[in-house]
Design a protein around this motif. Structure first.
Motif, PDB file in Angstrom:
ATOM      1  N   TYR A  32       0.712  -1.201   0.063  1.00  0.00           N
ATOM      2  CA  TYR A  32       0.069  -0.050  -0.016  1.00  0.00           C
ATOM      3  C   TYR A  32       0.922   1.112  -0.013  1.00  0.00           C
ATOM      4  O   TYR A  32       0.565   2.149  -0.647  1.00  0.00           O
ATOM      5  N   TRP A  33       1.774   1.382   0.912  1.00  0.00           N
ATOM      6  CA  TRP A  33       2.814   2.543   0.910  1.00  0.00           C
ATOM      7  C   TRP A  33       3.337   2.648  -0.390  1.00  0.00           C
ATOM      8  O   TRP A  33       3.784   3.737  -1.143  1.00  0.00           O
ATOM      9  N   GLN A  34       4.115   1.404  -1.151  1.00  0.00           N
ATOM     10  CA  GLN A  34       4.747   1.575  -2.491  1.00  0.00           C
ATOM     11  C   GLN A  34       3.840   2.124  -3.345  1.00  0.00           C
ATOM     12  O   GLN A  34       3.917   3.108  -4.143  1.00  0.00           O
ATOM     13  N   LYS A  35       2.658   1.640  -3.390  1.00  0.00           N
ATOM     14  CA  LYS A  35       1.442   1.940  -4.366  1.00  0.00           C
ATOM     15  C   LYS A  35       1.095   3.546  -4.147  1.00  0.00           C
ATOM     16  O   LYS A  35       0.944   3.913  -5.317  1.00  0.00           O
ATOM     17  N   GLY A  36       1.185   4.029  -3.025  1.00  0.00           N
ATOM     18  CA  GLY A  36       1.034   5.438  -2.820  1.00  0.00           C
ATOM     19  C   GLY A  36       2.332   6.321  -3.092  1.00  0.00           C
ATOM     20  O   GLY A  36       2.026   7.398  -2.586  1.00  0.00           O
ATOM     21  N   GLY A  37       3.253   5.756  -3.707  1.00  0.00           N
ATOM     22  CA  GLY A  37       4.594   6.634  -3.934  1.00  0.00           C
ATOM     23  C   GLY A  37       5.394   6.740  -2.919  1.00  0.00           C
ATOM     24  O   GLY A  37       6.239   7.699  -2.907  1.00  0.00           O
ATOM     25  N   GLN A  38       5.269   5.770  -1.757  1.00  0.00           N
ATOM     26  CA  GLN A  38       6.039   5.841  -0.721  1.00  0.00           C
ATOM     27  C   GLN A  38       5.809   7.412   0.147  1.00  0.00           C
ATOM     28  O   GLN A  38       6.993   8.079   0.513  1.00  0.00           O
ATOM     29  N   HIS A  39       4.865   8.128   0.220  1.00  0.00           N
ATOM     30  CA  HIS A  39       4.358   8.835   0.983  1.00  0.00           C
ATOM     31  C   HIS A  39       3.677   8.625   2.363  1.00  0.00           C
ATOM     32  O   HIS A  39       3.289   7.807   2.611  1.00  0.00           O
ATOM     33  N   GLY A  40       3.904   9.865   3.003  1.00  0.00           N
ATOM     34  CA  GLY A  40       3.355   9.722   4.701  1.00  0.00           C
ATOM     35  C   GLY A  40       2.043   9.250   4.681  1.00  0.00           C
ATOM     36  O   GLY A  40       1.602   8.300   5.514  1.00  0.00           O
ATOM     37  N   PRO A  41       1.025   9.871   3.988  1.00  0.00           N
ATOM     38  CA  PRO A  41      -0.339   9.641   4.040  1.00  0.00           C
ATOM     39  C   PRO A  41      -0.703   7.901   3.747  1.00  0.00           C
ATOM     40  O   PRO A  41      -1.583   7.330   4.144  1.00  0.00           O
ATOM     41  N   TYR A  42       0.291   7.457   3.254  1.00  0.00           N
ATOM     42  CA  TYR A  42      -0.032   5.751   3.053  1.00  0.00           C
ATOM     43  C   TYR A  42       0.869   4.772   3.889  1.00  0.00           C
ATOM     44  O   TYR A  42       1.028   3.730   3.863  1.00  0.00           O
ATOM     45  N   GLY A  43       1.821   5.595   4.811  1.00  0.00           N
ATOM     46  CA  GLY A  43       2.535   4.938   5.677  1.00  0.00           C
ATOM     47  C   GLY A  43       1.897   4.895   7.090  1.00  0.00           C
ATOM     48  O   GLY A  43       0.619   4.333   7.228  1.00  0.00           O
ATOM     49  N   LYS A  44       2.625   4.386   7.959  1.00  0.00           N
ATOM     50  CA  LYS A  44       2.272   3.902   9.344  1.00  0.00           C
ATOM     51  C   LYS A  44       1.709   5.092  10.193  1.00  0.00           C
ATOM     52  O   LYS A  44       1.852   6.130  10.070  1.00  0.00           O
ATOM     53  N   LEU A  45       0.317   4.709  10.600  1.00  0.00           N
ATOM     54  CA  LEU A  45      -0.465   5.536  11.303  1.00  0.00           C
ATOM     55  C   LEU A  45      -0.103   6.047  12.724  1.00  0.00           C
ATOM     56  O   LEU A  45       0.277   5.161  13.496  1.00  0.00           O
ATOM     57  N   LEU A  46      -0.002   7.262  12.989  1.00  0.00           N
ATOM     58  CA  LEU A  46       0.235   7.963  14.462  1.00  0.00           C
ATOM     59  C   LEU A  46      -0.915   8.708  14.668  1.00  0.00           C
ATOM     60  O   LEU A  46      -1.108  10.077  14.089  1.00  0.00           O
ATOM     61  N   PRO A  47      -1.942   8.295  15.240  1.00  0.00           N
ATOM     62  CA  PRO A  47      -3.272   9.172  15.653  1.00  0.00           C
ATOM     63  C   PRO A  47      -2.658  10.136  16.853  1.00  0.00           C
ATOM     64  O   PRO A  47      -2.181   9.490  17.952  1.00  0.00           O
ATOM     65  N   VAL A  48      -3.114  11.463  17.017  1.00  0.00           N
ATOM     66  CA  VAL A  48      -2.445  12.433  18.209  1.00  0.00           C
ATOM     67  C   VAL A  48      -3.782  13.152  18.384  1.00  0.00           C
ATOM     68  O   VAL A  48      -4.659  13.306  17.679  1.00  0.00           O
ATOM     69  N   ASP A  49      -3.771  13.419  19.669  1.00  0.00           N
ATOM     70  CA  ASP A  49      -4.708  14.479  19.975  1.00  0.00           C
ATOM     71  C   ASP A  49      -3.829  15.698  20.657  1.00  0.00           C
ATOM     72  O   ASP A  49      -3.642  15.734  21.773  1.00  0.00           O
ATOM     73  N   PRO A  50      -3.766  16.813  19.766  1.00  0.00           N
ATOM     74  CA  PRO A  50      -3.028  17.778  20.378  1.00  0.00           C
ATOM     75  C   PRO A  50      -3.304  18.661  21.529  1.00  0.00           C
ATOM     76  O   PRO A  50      -2.614  19.126  21.959  1.00  0.00           O
ATOM     77  N   ALA A  51      -4.661  18.498  21.739  1.00  0.00           N
ATOM     78  CA  ALA A  51      -5.111  19.038  23.073  1.00  0.00           C
ATOM     79  C   ALA A  51      -5.100  18.279  24.531  1.00  0.00           C
ATOM     80  O   ALA A  51      -5.051  18.906  25.379  1.00  0.00           O
ATOM     81  N   ASP A  52      -4.467  17.060  24.033  1.00  0.00           N
ATOM     82  CA  ASP A  52      -4.336  16.121  25.410  1.00  0.00           C
ATOM     83  C   ASP A  52      -2.936  16.323  25.792  1.00  0.00           C
ATOM     84  O   ASP A  52      -2.151  15.681  24.810  1.00  0.00           O
ATOM     85  N   HIS A  53      -2.416  16.709  26.731  1.00  0.00           N
ATOM     86  CA  HIS A  53      -1.371  16.845  27.338  1.00  0.00           C
ATOM     87  C   HIS A  53      -1.132  15.873  28.472  1.00  0.00           C
ATOM     88  O   HIS A  53       0.119  15.882  28.798  1.00  0.00           O
ATOM     89  N   ARG A  54      -1.861  14.777  28.618  1.00  0.00           N
ATOM     90  CA  ARG A  54      -1.621  13.537  29.403  1.00  0.00           C
ATOM     91  C   ARG A  54      -0.911  12.674  28.829  1.00  0.00           C
ATOM     92  O   ARG A  54      -0.075  11.801  29.334  1.00  0.00           O
ATOM     93  N   CYS A  55      -1.210  12.562  27.386  1.00  0.00           N
ATOM     94  CA  CYS A  55      -0.378  11.481  26.633  1.00  0.00           C
ATOM     95  C   CYS A  55       0.224  12.039  25.472  1.00  0.00           C
ATOM     96  O   CYS A  55      -0.529  12.802  24.882  1.00  0.00           O
ATOM     97  N   HIS A  56       1.250  11.642  25.329  1.00  0.00           N
ATOM     98  CA  HIS A  56       2.126  12.528  24.350  1.00  0.00           C
ATOM     99  C   HIS A  56       2.823  11.203  23.575  1.00  0.00           C
ATOM    100  O   HIS A  56       4.057  10.864  23.930  1.00  0.00           O
ATOM    101  N   PRO A  57       2.433  10.868  22.460  1.00  0.00           N
ATOM    102  CA  PRO A  57       2.997   9.889  21.586  1.00  0.00           C
ATOM    103  C   PRO A  57       4.253  10.591  20.689  1.00  0.00           C
ATOM    104  O   PRO A  57       3.943  11.531  20.266  1.00  0.00           O
ATOM    105  N   ILE A  58       5.191   9.641  20.637  1.00  0.00           N
ATOM    106  CA  ILE A  58       6.377   9.913  19.912  1.00  0.00           C
ATOM    107  C   ILE A  58       6.650   8.679  18.968  1.00  0.00           C
ATOM    108  O   ILE A  58       6.787   7.510  19.540  1.00  0.00           O
TER     109      ILE A  58
END
Length: 191
Positions: A32-58
């Motif tokens: 899927y990533w290769q078919k999408g041209g190896q761009h971010g929107p086709y890569g590994k998902l990182l969902p974040v909540d910019p308003a939540d300061h209790r959880c900080h995914p990195i």
């Protein structure tokens, strides 16, 4: 993590798996990533909540591209599913991992986490200052409106420290007729 129930289900599954301090390894679906041209929107998902300061995914990855256009390998989205601007994501949520530096330095990832966490906390404090300033201005405007309603003197006693420096709106608009209309509209709103 497998989910075919939609965006909310994916978010809930990830929150459940990361509700305590943890490390989560994700593998992208390469075709899927290769078919999408190896761009971010086709890569590994990182969902974040910019308003939540209790959880900080990195997110660390050695294939992250550090530019304004694309992360190359990571799809960073807010809780509504909207993609985050790559530069914003790089400042607060993702970091390019340099394998040779990480192998040679036992504290490599600790320093990277500290750097991103520092940026994250500065953002949180800036939001708190902005909120406090907004609430202060809102309170002052409500007090002024109440004073005008009862024809009371203004809280500041009429003192305006910027009176000598203030420029009429007609001097800064390109069209004085538009400026005059704006001043009239403002005068009507103040009454």
């Amino acid at each position: 993590l497998l989910s075919s129930r939609g965006w909310e289900a994916v978010i809930k599954d990830l929150q459940t798996k990361t509700s305590k301090p943890s490390v989560l390894a994700l593998r992208d679906y390469f075709p899927y990533w290769q078919k999408g041209g190896q761009h971010g929107p086709y890569g590994k998902l990182l969902p974040v909540d910019p308003a939540d300061h209790r959880c900080h995914p990195i997110f660390f990855d050695d294939n992250i591209t550090l530019d304004a256009e694309d992360t190359k390998i990571v799809d960073v989205r807010d809780k509504t599913g909207k993609a985050l601007w790559p530069l914003y994501a790089q400042r607060y949520y993702i970091s390019r991992a340099e394998p040779l530096l990480a192998v040679a330095d036992d504290n490599y990832y600790i320093r990277k986490v500290e750097e991103i966490e520092h940026n994250f906390q500065r953002k949180r404090l800036a939001r708190l200052r902005l909120r406090a300033a907004t609430l202060t201005v809102s309170k002052m405007l409500r007090e002024e409106a109440e004073a005008q309603k009862f024809d009371l003197p203004k809280r500041s006693g009429g003192y305006d420290p910027w009176a000598k420096s203030r420029v009429s709106i007609s001097k800064i608009h390109f069209s004085s007729s538009i400026a005059a209309a704006d001043e009239e509209e403002h005068a009507l709103m103040v009454k």
